[in-house]
Design a protein around this motif. Structure first.
Motif, mmCIF file in Angstrom:
data_model
loop_
_atom_site.group_PDB
_atom_site.id
_atom_site.type_symbol
_atom_site.label_atom_id
_atom_site.label_comp_id
_atom_site.label_asym_id
_atom_site.label_seq_id
_atom_site.Cartn_x
_atom_site.Cartn_y
_atom_site.Cartn_z
ATOM 1 N N ARG A 1 0.841 -1.197 0.000
ATOM 2 C CA ARG A 1 0.000 0.000 0.000
ATOM 3 C C ARG A 1 0.876 1.247 0.000
ATOM 4 N N GLY A 2 0.564 2.163 -0.893
ATOM 5 C CA GLY A 2 1.302 3.422 -0.937
ATOM 6 C C GLY A 2 2.469 3.434 -1.889
ATOM 7 N N VAL A 3 2.806 2.276 -2.471
ATOM 8 C CA VAL A 3 3.928 2.204 -3.408
ATOM 9 C C VAL A 3 3.405 2.253 -4.838
ATOM 10 N N LYS A 4 3.965 3.123 -5.627
ATOM 11 C CA LYS A 4 3.575 3.246 -7.028
ATOM 12 C C LYS A 4 4.521 2.431 -7.891
ATOM 13 N N SER A 5 3.967 1.584 -8.727
ATOM 14 C CA SER A 5 4.772 0.802 -9.658
ATOM 15 C C SER A 5 5.149 1.652 -10.867
ATOM 16 N N PRO A 6 6.313 1.405 -11.467
ATOM 17 C CA PRO A 6 6.683 2.146 -12.681
ATOM 18 C C PRO A 6 5.850 1.754 -13.900
ATOM 19 N N ILE A 7 5.064 0.690 -13.782
ATOM 20 C CA ILE A 7 4.190 0.297 -14.878
ATOM 21 C C ILE A 7 2.736 0.403 -14.423
ATOM 22 N N ASN A 8 1.842 0.443 -15.375
ATOM 23 C CA ASN A 8 0.419 0.522 -15.070
ATOM 24 C C ASN A 8 -0.203 -0.860 -15.189
ATOM 25 N N GLN B 1 4.411 -6.931 -18.856
ATOM 26 C CA GLN B 1 3.152 -6.617 -19.523
ATOM 27 C C GLN B 1 1.919 -6.882 -18.664
ATOM 28 N N ARG B 2 1.938 -7.960 -17.865
ATOM 29 C CA ARG B 2 0.761 -8.327 -17.077
ATOM 30 C C ARG B 2 1.149 -9.016 -15.752
ATOM 31 N N PRO B 3 1.890 -8.359 -14.914
ATOM 32 C CA PRO B 3 2.350 -8.986 -13.664
ATOM 33 C C PRO B 3 1.211 -9.379 -12.733
ATOM 34 N N GLU B 4 0.088 -8.697 -12.850
ATOM 35 C CA GLU B 4 -1.045 -8.968 -11.962
ATOM 36 C C GLU B 4 -1.673 -10.337 -12.202
ATOM 37 N N ALA C 1 11.812 -4.511 -9.088
ATOM 38 C CA ALA C 1 11.718 -3.236 -9.804
ATOM 39 C C ALA C 1 10.263 -2.861 -10.068
ATOM 40 N N LEU C 2 9.402 -3.865 -10.230
ATOM 41 C CA LEU C 2 7.989 -3.600 -10.520
ATOM 42 C C LEU C 2 7.223 -3.116 -9.297
ATOM 43 N N VAL C 3 7.748 -3.409 -8.101
ATOM 44 C CA VAL C 3 6.991 -3.085 -6.879
ATOM 45 C C VAL C 3 7.741 -2.130 -5.951
ATOM 46 N N GLY C 4 8.646 -1.347 -6.510
ATOM 47 C CA GLY C 4 9.258 -0.305 -5.703
ATOM 48 C C GLY C 4 10.750 -0.377 -5.525
ATOM 49 N N GLY C 5 11.385 -1.477 -5.964
ATOM 50 C CA GLY C 5 12.835 -1.547 -5.903
ATOM 51 C C GLY C 5 13.363 -2.549 -4.899
ATOM 52 N N LEU C 6 14.669 -2.757 -4.941
ATOM 53 C CA LEU C 6 15.311 -3.756 -4.092
ATOM 54 C C LEU C 6 15.202 -3.419 -2.608
ATOM 55 N N GLY C 7 15.031 -2.160 -2.284
ATOM 56 C CA GLY C 7 14.906 -1.771 -0.887
ATOM 57 C C GLY C 7 13.630 -2.252 -0.229
#
Length: 357
Positions: free
Chosen positions: A111-118, A228-231, A252-258
């Motif tokens: 929650r609160g993390v924006k992915s670089p893809i839509n 393309q469709r990680p969901e 990388a899709l969910v906010g990075g290695l951190g």
């Protein structure tokens, strides 16, 4: 009441910084919850230790760790030591000798993390990576070094037993959580011996779970599909190398290695399991207190779940998501200016708030 014994290996670089925040969270839980107690021992087996002793851990290191309930690991790697040495003299001996053959890596958009893809839905899947054999084998060698005829051979080790036990663990999770499809990452059209055995072993396990579909997807196509469709993915079974690559992409899709944790599991519990972020030691930011501690703290949540305290794991995850959603105490990788310890403190405050309600 059981008192859990935890071995702590902070490691190098940002490892000690993020480990400190993970331990702070565990201590906060122990302070507010009388049903949870732990003791910890810190082992400074890292690159400094190597430079002093010419080895990454003492000769009896594994036998020492064997008596703990879990291992909490930071990150390893230092420019003063060749990169392969910490891997093959510390991480790999632990994973392989303690039969930690399941490397579980959650890829979840918090929650609160924006992915670089839509994506067209929430990104939330598990990668079950084979962790004890596969492409990460130390079998091989080099001939005719420093000549034009130099040869390098690196052998991949795939065993039916190794694949079956990993796949069984993944399918058991899928069954318990009503997952209808498990994706098998493969490349058996080109890697015709080891990957064909891999596919056959996965199919053999899948036959015992008739209500769960297994889909073989070539690794190159799977990488594209995850963008393309990680969901659409819930459970992926992958070899050591394929799983490593897929989860860095997933991170990388969910906010990075951190934000990305992992669990090295010995499902039979004959040996301790090990919990660590998937990021490295990041020497370029070491000592600056700007590393994101959430991957380490999430790894602590995975450890708690493995130790049978899913209730405490859920509390930690809620605290993490509340801090991210609040956006006031985030490290630079998430667009904030907070320091590592400030994010850890905020998560502790959220834990305390949950207990006061």
């Amino acid at each position: 009441m059981k008192i859990y014994n935890i071995a702590v290996l902070p490691g190098d670089g940002i490892g000690p910084e993020v480990i400190n925040e993970g331990m702070k969270v565990l201590q906060a839980l122990a302070d507010v919850d009388s049903t949870f107690k732990f003791e910890s021992t810190t082992f400074n087996w890292n690159s400094d230790y190597y430079l002093k002793h010419n080895r990454m851990m003492p000769e009896d290191g594994l036998s020492t760790l064997q008596h703990y309930d879990a291992i909490f690991f930071g990150a390893i790697g230092d420019r003063r030591v060749p990169e392969h040495i910490p891997i093959w003299e510390l991480i790999m001996p632990i994973r392989k000798n303690f039969r930690q053959y399941v490397n579980l890596r959650p890829i979840k958009q918090l929650r609160g993390v924006k992915s670089p893809i839509n994506a067209n839905g929430p990104i939330d899947f598990y990668v079950y990576r084979e962790n004890a054999e596969g492409e990460y084998s130390n079998i091989g060698g080099r001939l005719y070094q420093q000549t034009d005829e130099e040869i390098a051979i690196q052998n991949t080790v795939i065993t039916k037993k190794g694949v079956r036990r990993l796949a069984s663990y993944a399918f058991e999770y899928a069954e318990k959580n009503h997952v209808k499809k498990v994706v098998n990452a493969t490349k058996s059209n080109a890697i015709v011996h080891s990957m064909k055995l891999w596919d056959e072993a996965v199919e053999e396990v899948a036959s015992s779970y008739p209500e769960i579909m297994v889909e073989d997807v070539y690794i190159d196509a799977l990488v594209a599909h995850l963008v393309q469709r990680p969901e659409t993915y819930e459970v992926i079974v992958a070899s050591n190398l394929f799983g490593d690559i897929l989860t860095d992409l997933g991170a990388a899709l969910v906010g990075g290695l951190g934000l990305s944790p992992s669990a090295n599991l010995n499902p039979e519990r004959n040996f301790p399991s090990m919990f660590e972020p998937i990021h490295g030691s990041a020497p370029d930011i070491s000592g600056k207190q700007i590393a994101n501690p959430i991957a380490q703290i999430w790894s602590a949540a995975l450890m708690l779940e493995h130790l049978g305290r899913k209730d405490l794991s859920s509390i930690v995850m809620t605290a993490i998501e509340n801090v991210i959603e609040d956006k006031k105490v985030l490290t630079p990788d998430l667009g904030g200016n907070a320091r590592t310890f400030e994010t850890g403190d905020a998560i502790v405050q959220q834990i305390n708030h949950q207990y006061r309600r």
